[in-house]
Write a protein that holds these residues in place. Structure first.
Motif, PDB file in Angstrom:
ATOM      1  N   MET A  51       0.826  -1.207   0.000  1.00 17.55           N
ATOM      2  CA  MET A  51       0.000   0.000   0.000  1.00 17.55           C
ATOM      3  C   MET A  51       0.863   1.261   0.000  1.00 17.55           C
ATOM      4  N   ARG A  52       2.009   1.214   0.705  1.00 17.45           N
ATOM      5  CA  ARG A  52       2.923   2.367   0.675  1.00 17.45           C
ATOM      6  C   ARG A  52       3.449   2.587  -0.736  1.00 17.45           C
ATOM      7  N   GLN A  53       3.716   1.487  -1.448  1.00 17.03           N
ATOM      8  CA  GLN A  53       4.190   1.639  -2.814  1.00 17.03           C
ATOM      9  C   GLN A  53       3.112   2.243  -3.704  1.00 17.03           C
ATOM     10  N   ARG A  54       1.856   1.912  -3.445  1.00 17.97           N
ATOM     11  CA  ARG A  54       0.753   2.525  -4.193  1.00 17.97           C
ATOM     12  C   ARG A  54       0.668   4.026  -3.899  1.00 17.97           C
ATOM     13  N   VAL A  55       0.954   4.391  -2.664  1.00 15.53           N
ATOM     14  CA  VAL A  55       0.973   5.819  -2.310  1.00 15.53           C
ATOM     15  C   VAL A  55       2.073   6.532  -3.091  1.00 15.53           C
ATOM     16  N   MET A  56       3.250   5.901  -3.185  1.00 12.70           N
ATOM     17  CA  MET A  56       4.348   6.501  -3.935  1.00 12.70           C
ATOM     18  C   MET A  56       3.991   6.649  -5.411  1.00 12.70           C
ATOM     19  N   ILE A  57       3.306   5.660  -5.951  1.00 10.23           N
ATOM     20  CA  ILE A  57       2.884   5.736  -7.350  1.00 10.23           C
ATOM     21  C   ILE A  57       1.876   6.869  -7.532  1.00 10.23           C
ATOM     22  N   ALA A  58       0.970   7.025  -6.569  1.00  4.51           N
ATOM     23  CA  ALA A  58      -0.009   8.116  -6.622  1.00  4.51           C
ATOM     24  C   ALA A  58       0.691   9.473  -6.636  1.00  4.51           C
ATOM     25  N   MET A  59       1.700   9.635  -5.794  1.00  3.68           N
ATOM     26  CA  MET A  59       2.440  10.900  -5.747  1.00  3.68           C
ATOM     27  C   MET A  59       3.159  11.154  -7.070  1.00  3.68           C
ATOM     28  N   ALA A  60       3.719  10.096  -7.648  1.00  2.00           N
ATOM     29  CA  ALA A  60       4.438  10.248  -8.912  1.00  2.00           C
ATOM     30  C   ALA A  60       3.499  10.651 -10.049  1.00  2.00           C
ATOM     31  N   LEU A  61       2.257  10.171  -9.991  1.00  3.00           N
ATOM     32  CA  LEU A  61       1.292  10.442 -11.058  1.00  3.00           C
ATOM     33  C   LEU A  61       0.553  11.758 -10.880  1.00  3.00           C
ATOM     34  N   ALA A  62       0.776  12.432  -9.766  1.00  4.22           N
ATOM     35  CA  ALA A  62      -0.020  13.600  -9.416  1.00  4.22           C
ATOM     36  C   ALA A  62      -0.070  14.651 -10.522  1.00  4.22           C
ATOM     37  N   LEU A  63       1.051  14.901 -11.187  1.00  7.96           N
ATOM     38  CA  LEU A  63       1.109  15.971 -12.181  1.00  7.96           C
ATOM     39  C   LEU A  63       1.072  15.437 -13.607  1.00  7.96           C
ATOM     40  N   SER A  64       0.642  14.171 -13.763  1.00  2.09           N
ATOM     41  CA  SER A  64       0.501  13.544 -15.087  1.00  2.09           C
ATOM     42  C   SER A  64       1.785  13.634 -15.898  1.00  2.09           C
ATOM     43  N   PRO A  65       2.877  13.026 -15.408  1.00  2.00           N
ATOM     44  CA  PRO A  65       4.150  13.096 -16.130  1.00  2.00           C
ATOM     45  C   PRO A  65       4.094  12.315 -17.449  1.00  2.00           C
ATOM     46  N   LYS A  66       4.961  12.692 -18.366  1.00  2.00           N
ATOM     47  CA  LYS A  66       5.076  11.960 -19.627  1.00  2.00           C
ATOM     48  C   LYS A  66       6.008  10.762 -19.486  1.00  2.00           C
ATOM     49  N   LEU A  67       6.902  10.819 -18.493  1.00  2.00           N
ATOM     50  CA  LEU A  67       7.870   9.743 -18.263  1.00  2.00           C
ATOM     51  C   LEU A  67       7.895   9.384 -16.783  1.00  2.00           C
ATOM     52  N   LEU A  68       7.682   8.104 -16.491  1.00  2.00           N
ATOM     53  CA  LEU A  68       7.747   7.614 -15.112  1.00  2.00           C
ATOM     54  C   LEU A  68       8.878   6.606 -15.010  1.00  2.00           C
ATOM     55  N   ILE A  69       9.759   6.811 -14.031  1.00  2.00           N
ATOM     56  CA  ILE A  69      10.850   5.880 -13.760  1.00  2.00           C
ATOM     57  C   ILE A  69      10.545   5.178 -12.447  1.00  2.00           C
ATOM     58  N   ALA A  70      10.479   3.857 -12.484  1.00  2.00           N
ATOM     59  CA  ALA A  70      10.186   3.063 -11.283  1.00  2.00           C
ATOM     60  C   ALA A  70      11.429   2.254 -10.932  1.00  2.00           C
ATOM     61  N   ASP A  71      12.066   2.598  -9.829  1.00  2.00           N
ATOM     62  CA  ASP A  71      13.321   1.967  -9.416  1.00  2.00           C
ATOM     63  C   ASP A  71      13.033   0.835  -8.442  1.00  2.00           C
ATOM     64  N   GLU A  72      13.150  -0.402  -8.916  1.00  2.00           N
ATOM     65  CA  GLU A  72      12.889  -1.593  -8.092  1.00  2.00           C
ATOM     66  C   GLU A  72      11.571  -1.447  -7.339  1.00  2.00           C
ATOM     67  N   PRO A  73      10.457  -1.219  -8.018  1.00  2.00           N
ATOM     68  CA  PRO A  73       9.198  -0.934  -7.323  1.00  2.00           C
ATOM     69  C   PRO A  73       8.606  -2.116  -6.558  1.00  2.00           C
ATOM     70  N   THR A  74       9.131  -3.328  -6.781  1.00  2.00           N
ATOM     71  CA  THR A  74       8.550  -4.493  -6.100  1.00  2.00           C
ATOM     72  C   THR A  74       9.523  -5.143  -5.126  1.00  2.00           C
TER      73      THR A  74
END
Length: 335
Positions: free
Chosen positions: A158-181
């Motif tokens: 769930m914390r990782q989902r929160v981090m993903i939510a924060m990353a998506l907040a401004l609708s970026p064109k490029l998302l980098i996920a560093d070892e997300p799992t």
């Protein structure tokens, strides 16, 4: 199609008490709009440092970019101030450890909403509403009740989902996920990867997945970039590379992964360990662990070239690519 992100001959060095370490040594790759690219390799291969260079967050003063170029949508990310202006707005990152990335003394809803308050001038009420919507989008149950919870009250997934939510907040064109799992159990890993794939498709954004786990990205990525000792050793469409490995490092990684729907065979792990970046072997850095090594491998560092007889875009840095391809066996199977 022109690349959204273009990395060319990137070099990143770190000054340590033992000497200078070249963490990224001439890395080159592209990410097209809407494409998912996986950066794969063992720990210490230079994946995360490459991402830090793209974002302009290489730790200073020890770390510094000493060569190459990084362009995003035609803009030079290595120019002073450029990466900082785009970070969060157009390029976002999900870091490896959400517990250390989230502030333990602020409520989750406040931390997500801060993105809207800082970058868009939203009121507290507006930011809270936006945070709630994002928490719902990333699949946090009972989001209304969880807005005022603290990070320690969430599970790792769930914390990782929160981090993903924060990353998506401004609708970026490029998302980098560093070892997300990392550190998540297999079931939650699959859920997080499915979430990233769904959000990537909905947003139409480009996605760079950094991982050491071959299986995690097998059904998600379009292309793969294999790194070893700071260098790109193989790259190409993911199924092409998985089924027709052209570099002995890639082939070795494939041989060390169990295949559920295949015959029962003993796994063949790669012998040895990644090299000390302060004392790299001459020629090919993978040579001490390679069963294909011969004299030329100690004399000259191989360059990234088209894999002979394979589709365009499949490249490998190996003097004996033809032999590796001849011996390679497919490891991915249709369901």
């Amino acid at each position: 199609m022109s690349a959204l992100l273009s990395v060319r001959d990137l070099r990143v060095e770190f000054t340590t008490s033992a000497g200078t370490v070249t963490a990224v040594d001439g890395a080159s790759f592209d990410v097209a709009p809407g494409e998912t690219v996986a950066l794969l390799g063992e720990s210490g291969s230079g994946k995360s440092v490459t991402a830090q260079a793209v974002l302009g967050i290489v730790p200073k003063p020890a770390g510094r970019i000493t060569g190459g170029s990084v362009e995003y949508d035609g803009r030079d990310l290595l120019a002073p101030g450029t990466a900082g202006k785009l970070r969060g707005r157009e390029i976002a990152m999900v870091f490896q450890d959400p517990l250390s990335s989230l502030n333990p003394v602020f409520r989750v809803g406040t931390q997500i909403g801060e993105m809207f308050r800082r970058h868009r001038g939203a009121s507290r009420k507006e930011a809270r509403a936006e945070a709630l919507e994002l928490m719902r989008r990333v699949g946090i149950p009972a989001a209304e009740k969880r807005l005022d919870d603290y990070p320690h009250q969430f599970s790792g997934g769930m914390r990782q989902r929160v981090m993903i939510a924060m990353a998506l907040a401004l609708s970026p064109k490029l998302l980098i996920a560093d070892e997300p799992t990392t550190a998540l159990d297999v079931t939650v890993q699959a859920q997080i990867m499915e979430l990233l794939a769904r959000l990537q498709a909905e947003e139409g954004m480009s996605l760079v997945l950094i991982t050491h786990d071959l299986g995690v990205v097998a059904d998600v990525a379009d292309r793969v970039v294999l790194m070893y000792a700071g260098r790109v050793v193989e790259t190409g469409p993911i199924r092409e590379v998985y089924e027709h490995s052209a570099h002995p490092y890639t082939s070795g990684l494939m041989g060390s992964v169990p295949v559920i729907d295949g015959p029962r065979e003993r796994l063949t792990p790669i012998q040895g360990a990644p090299p000390d970046l302060l004392a790299l072997p001459s020629g090919c850095s993978f040579r001490p662990r390679c069963r294909y090594a011969e004299s030329v491998c100690a004399e000259r560092e191989p360059v990234l070239l088209a894999a002979p007889g394979r589709p365009d875009g499949h490249r490998a840095a190996c003097h004996r690519t033809e032999h590796v391809l001849r011996d390679a066996e497919g490891v991915l199977h249709d369901a």
